[in-house]
Design an enzyme around this catalytic site. Structure first.
Site, PDB file in Angstrom:
ATOM      1  N   LYS A  77       6.255  -4.938  18.062  1.00  0.00           N
ATOM      2  CA  LYS A  77       7.083  -5.369  18.944  1.00  0.00           C
ATOM      3  C   LYS A  77       7.902  -4.254  19.732  1.00  0.00           C
ATOM      4  O   LYS A  77       8.841  -3.761  19.310  1.00  0.00           O
ATOM      5  CB  LYS A  77       8.067  -6.461  18.329  1.00  0.00           C
ATOM      6  CG  LYS A  77       9.232  -6.951  19.397  1.00  0.00           C
ATOM      7  CD  LYS A  77       9.809  -8.000  18.770  1.00  0.00           C
ATOM      8  CE  LYS A  77      11.202  -8.486  19.665  1.00  0.00           C
ATOM      9  NZ  LYS A  77      11.654  -9.804  19.347  1.00  0.00           N
TER      10      LYS A  77
ATOM     11  N   GLU B  29       9.591  -3.497  14.984  1.00  0.00           N
ATOM     12  CA  GLU B  29      10.052  -3.365  16.186  1.00  0.00           C
ATOM     13  C   GLU B  29      10.878  -2.040  16.428  1.00  0.00           C
ATOM     14  O   GLU B  29      12.096  -2.023  16.162  1.00  0.00           O
ATOM     15  CB  GLU B  29      11.259  -4.470  16.600  1.00  0.00           C
ATOM     16  CG  GLU B  29      11.591  -4.669  17.804  1.00  0.00           C
ATOM     17  CD  GLU B  29      12.735  -5.552  18.346  1.00  0.00           C
ATOM     18  OE1 GLU B  29      13.215  -6.560  17.303  1.00  0.00           O
ATOM     19  OE2 GLU B  29      13.297  -5.760  19.577  1.00  0.00           O
TER      20      GLU B  29
HETATM   21  P1  13P Z   1      14.997  -9.379  23.988  1.00  0.00           P
HETATM   22  O1  13P Z   1      13.568 -10.062  24.677  1.00  0.00           O
HETATM   23  O2  13P Z   1      16.185 -10.058  24.844  1.00  0.00           O
HETATM   24  O3  13P Z   1      14.972  -7.750  24.235  1.00  0.00           O
HETATM   25  O4  13P Z   1      15.182  -9.526  22.675  1.00  0.00           O
HETATM   26  C1  13P Z   1      14.222  -9.235  21.700  1.00  0.00           C
HETATM   27  C2  13P Z   1      14.715  -8.733  20.577  1.00  0.00           C
HETATM   28  O5  13P Z   1      14.095  -9.500  19.484  1.00  0.00           O
HETATM   29  C3  13P Z   1      15.428  -7.696  20.280  1.00  0.00           C
HETATM   30  O6  13P Z   1      15.650  -7.550  18.969  1.00  0.00           O
END
Ligand code: 13P
Length: 328
Positions: A217, A174
């Site tokens: 992500k 991510e």
């Molecule tokens: P959000 O969808 O609220 O951005 O959170 C996703 C997430 O895992 C952030 O690390």
């Protein structure tokens, strides 16, 4: 198909996606405070219990990312969350990063948490986790993201992904560009997201991470929320996919978006449009791993009151259903 590919596929097949319920203590305290609830272990666990006990979510949610304390402690109903999820056939994920460290005069951050990762994985596997998440954060601005933060975070993500795969868990990678923060236009976000993803895949490749056994992500490409020109949905979707086509190798099975501060409706509509225009035209499945966009309406409806649980679960169920439908 190897085990990691199987986990990745299970998470993105059948129009299902992931619920990110892995808010750190600090973030969860902020979310609860916004609805007037005190952040005790009991209340944090209760909220997570309300979500996982919502009947039927397993038709839309394939996996849930948890925070350490939720996996470790029994819920207020006395059950372990892993037992509830196993019965529902929902895969268990764990947040592994331990927050961020400020550098560059406090303007940028890199992510902490690699040191104890191998030991922690042994324990998390025993607790039922089969996938993991690591988040790196990037600011957008005139001189951001800097070359240093691009490389530092890409190496962190690559080390994490390699260690996670070796431990037998499927890594969600991510890299979150905070595209909504600021007054920049969408081109600036596009360039930043492209640089970030390019560097991330360069280092994942150098570390020989199996790209067919990860999920990406990322953020969508958006204009800063204070920019006076807000792009139309087509532009958002087209620019987002253009960046992926230039940077994300086809072996990656799926892209599961974060919601990043988009409201539930926006996050749902953008994903729907993304799939409407590009499903089967891109090599990756386009799905979700939303935190706020899935939880926000229900959390507000609950506001810590037992008499609101039913309504909160109804809203949570409906949002899961709508976001899953956006993948079809
Ligand atoms: P959000 O969808 O609220 O951005 O959170 C996703 C997430 O895992 C952030 O690390």
């Amino acid at each position: 198909m190897n085990q990691l590919q199987e986990i990745a596929r299970k998470l993105i097949d059948d129009n299902k996606g992931i619920l990110a319920a892995d808010e750190s203590l600090k973030t969860m305290t902020k979310r609860l405070a916004a609805v007037g609830v005190e952040s005790t272990l009991e209340n944090r666990s209760l909220w997570r219990q309300i979500m996982v006990e919502t009947e039927g979510i397993e038709n839309y949610i394939s996996g849930i990312i948890l925070y350490d304390e939720t996996l470790r402690h029994p819920l207020p109903n006395g059950k372990m969350i892993s037992d509830i999820l196993k019965v529902k056939g929902i895969l268990i994920g764990i947040k592994t990063d331990e927050g961020t460290y400020k550098f560059n005069e406090g303007e940028e951050t890199f992510t902490l948490g690699l040191d104890r990762l191998e030991t922690r994985y042994k324990e998390y596997k025993l607790m039922g986790a089969v996938f993991a998440k690591w988040r790196a954060v990037y600011k957008v601005g005139k001189s951001f993201p800097s070359k240093t933060v691009l490389v530092a975070n890409a190496i962190g993500l690559a080390q994490y992904a390699l260690m996670t795969q070796r431990a037998g868990l499927m890594p969600i990678v991510e890299p979150e560009v905070l595209v909504l923060e600021g007054d920049h236009n969408i081109e600036v976000s596009e360039k930043a997201t492209e640089e970030v993803l390019e560097t991330v895949f360069e280092w994942l490749t150098k570390f020989k991470v199996d790209l067919s056994g990860i999920l990406l992500k990322p953020n969508m490409v958006l204009a800063g929320k204070n920019n006076s020109h807000q792009p139309l949905i087509e532009e958002i979707v087209n620019r987002t996919i253009k960046v992926f086509r230039e940077t994300v190798p086809p072996e990656v099975p799926g892209i599961v978006f974060l919601s990043g501060g988009l409201g539930p409706e926006e996050a749902t509509t953008y994903l729907k449009e993304m799939n409407h225009r590009y499903k089967n035209k891109v090599p990756w499945r386009l799905s979700f791993s939303y935190g706020r966009a899935l939880q926000q309406e229900a959390l507000k409806a609950w506001s810590g009151k037992p008499e609101n649980v039913k309504e909160a679960q109804k809203l949570f169920f409906e949002r899961c259903q709508k976001v899953s439908a956006a993948c079809s």
